[in-house]
Motif scaffolding. Structure first.
Motif, PDB file in Angstrom:
ATOM      1  N   THR A 198       0.842  -1.190   0.000  1.00  0.00           N
ATOM      2  CA  THR A 198       0.000   0.000   0.000  1.00  0.00           C
ATOM      3  C   THR A 198       0.880   1.243   0.000  1.00  0.00           C
ATOM      4  OG1 THR A 198      -1.715  -1.154   1.241  1.00  0.00           O
ATOM      5  CG2 THR A 198      -1.840   1.237   1.181  1.00  0.00           C
ATOM      6  N   LEU A 199       0.564   2.145  -0.900  1.00  0.00           N
ATOM      7  CA  LEU A 199       1.254   3.427  -1.002  1.00  0.00           C
ATOM      8  C   LEU A 199       0.254   4.493  -0.590  1.00  0.00           C
ATOM      9  CD1 LEU A 199       3.964   4.655  -2.014  1.00  0.00           C
ATOM     10  CD2 LEU A 199       2.872   4.922  -4.237  1.00  0.00           C
ATOM     11  N   GLN A 200       0.564   5.252   0.455  1.00  0.00           N
ATOM     12  CA  GLN A 200      -0.401   6.190   1.019  1.00  0.00           C
ATOM     13  C   GLN A 200       0.268   7.503   1.403  1.00  0.00           C
ATOM     14  OE1 GLN A 200      -3.447   4.840   4.010  1.00  0.00           O
ATOM     15  NE2 GLN A 200      -2.302   6.164   5.366  1.00  0.00           N
ATOM     16  N   ALA A 201      -0.438   8.586   1.164  1.00  0.00           N
ATOM     17  CA  ALA A 201       0.053   9.904   1.561  1.00  0.00           C
ATOM     18  C   ALA A 201      -1.024  10.636   2.339  1.00  0.00           C
ATOM     19  CB  ALA A 201       0.468  10.721   0.342  1.00  0.00           C
ATOM     20  N   ARG A 202      -0.624  11.269   3.434  1.00  0.00           N
ATOM     21  CA  ARG A 202      -1.483  12.173   4.201  1.00  0.00           C
ATOM     22  C   ARG A 202      -0.875  13.566   4.120  1.00  0.00           C
ATOM     23  NH1 ARG A 202      -5.172   9.667   7.551  1.00  0.00           N
ATOM     24  NH2 ARG A 202      -4.925   7.418   7.794  1.00  0.00           N
ATOM     25  N   SER A 203      -1.732  14.579   4.019  1.00  0.00           N
ATOM     26  CA  SER A 203      -1.187  15.916   3.829  1.00  0.00           C
ATOM     27  C   SER A 203      -2.103  16.979   4.407  1.00  0.00           C
ATOM     28  CB  SER A 203      -0.964  16.189   2.336  1.00  0.00           C
ATOM     29  OG  SER A 203      -2.177  16.593   1.717  1.00  0.00           O
ATOM     30  N   SER A 204      -1.586  18.211   4.435  1.00  0.00           N
ATOM     31  CA  SER A 204      -2.382  19.375   4.812  1.00  0.00           C
ATOM     32  C   SER A 204      -2.892  20.105   3.571  1.00  0.00           C
ATOM     33  CB  SER A 204      -1.535  20.340   5.664  1.00  0.00           C
ATOM     34  OG  SER A 204      -1.079  19.709   6.841  1.00  0.00           O
ATOM     35  N   GLY A 205      -2.667  19.522   2.399  1.00  0.00           N
ATOM     36  CA  GLY A 205      -3.072  20.146   1.147  1.00  0.00           C
ATOM     37  C   GLY A 205      -4.513  19.848   0.783  1.00  0.00           C
ATOM     38  N   GLN A 206      -4.821  20.011  -0.486  1.00  0.00           N
ATOM     39  CA  GLN A 206      -6.196  19.820  -0.947  1.00  0.00           C
ATOM     40  C   GLN A 206      -6.615  18.353  -0.964  1.00  0.00           C
ATOM     41  OE1 GLN A 206      -7.011  21.888  -4.612  1.00  0.00           O
ATOM     42  NE2 GLN A 206      -6.154  23.815  -3.868  1.00  0.00           N
TER      43      GLN A 206
END
Length: 280
Positions: free
Chosen positions: A60-68
């Protein structure tokens, strides 16, 4: 997906193009063009990285961000079954990687069917997912790995190069020269070529002066791992009191899979079996 090896060098690669599986994923959600293209790149990257697994399982490739895009993930099993989703991105308007995933973290999770789960987490870096993955591998103690990615909304594509353990070329300087040569040529590929060319044509375009062995194609397919039983098990985490409240208000409990839009409806006796009057 097609694997290839450089004859006489400790180098391997993977080339993938994902269209039908991407279409199956996108038909379940209405994403803005920038989010759609980003999801396609995550999907292609998950396929490429899953080919490095030496066992049955999933990556699993996952990203969490403060962006849109607060969260985006793509998953690929060792037999190339994929699914992907972006959450909280309904209002996203940007097309740039840094705006969509600003101040983000990238997590790569490997879950073997047998054995321990592994996860690596690094800050998102650079101006693309490919650049972030390159930085991830540079920081790890693994062998050299480079990735190139592209998506045009209807097709996602990717190219991966990876250095193998020393066998054919024991001399460190020669190994570095081979790696630099392969990467320099791969870096000449355009986004349009990556998306349009079949793997065999792409590899000839890049490495027609190098002996490269190309293996048979393996299909990439969309498949969701949701099930009625897994959904029921997830509901048990709510606790009996909350389940009773939902049953009193709605008469049943409904769970929707956000990956494939499959809907599961549970009656009281299924969630609270063996009770004469589950609602009291």
């Amino acid at each position: 997906m097609r694997r290839f090896l450089f004859e006489g060098a400790d180098l391997r690669g993977e080339s993938t193009r994902v269209d039908g599986a991407l279409a199956a994923i996108l038909q379940n959600h209405q994403y803005a063009p920038g989010v759609r293209d980003l999801l396609g790149e995550f999907l292609a990257a998950a396929v490429l990285l899953a080919t490095t697994l030496k066992f049955q399982g999933r990556l699993t490739l996952q990203a969490r961000s403060s962006g849109q895009v607060p969260l985006i993930m793509a998953e690929c099993t060792s037999d190339l079954a994929v699914r992907a989703i972006a959450r909280g991105a309904q209002e996203a308007t940007a097309s740039g990687f840094e705006e969509l995933l600003s101040e983000g973290q990238l997590a790569i999770t490997v879950e073997p069917e047998r054995g321990s789960r592994y996860q690596g987490i690094v800050p998102l870096q650079g101006e693309s997912l490919a650049a972030s993955l390159d930085a991830y591998f540079e920081q790890s103690e693994q062998l050299h790995t480079r990735v190139w990615l592209a998506c045009d909304g209807s097709r996602a594509a990717g190219l991966l190069l990876q250095q193998l353990p020393s066998q054919l070329t024991p001399d460190p300087l020669a190994r570095e020269a081979q790696w630099a040569h392969a990467c320099t040529l791969a870096a000449t590929v355009s986004r349009e070529e990556l998306l349009a060319l079949e793997p065999a044509e792409l590899l000839y375009r890049l490495y027609h002066e190098d002996p490269v062995r190309l293996f048979d194609a393996q299909p990439v397919r969309f498949s969701c791992s949701c099930s009625r039983e897994r959904s029921r098990q997830a509901l048990t985490t709510l606790g009996e009191a909350e389940i009773r409240d939902i049953l009193r208000e709605q008469g049943s409990v409904t769970m929707d899979c956000e990956f494939c839009n499959q809907q599961y409806i549970f009656e009281a006796q299924e969630l609270l079996p063996g009770q004469i009057d589950p609602l009291h």
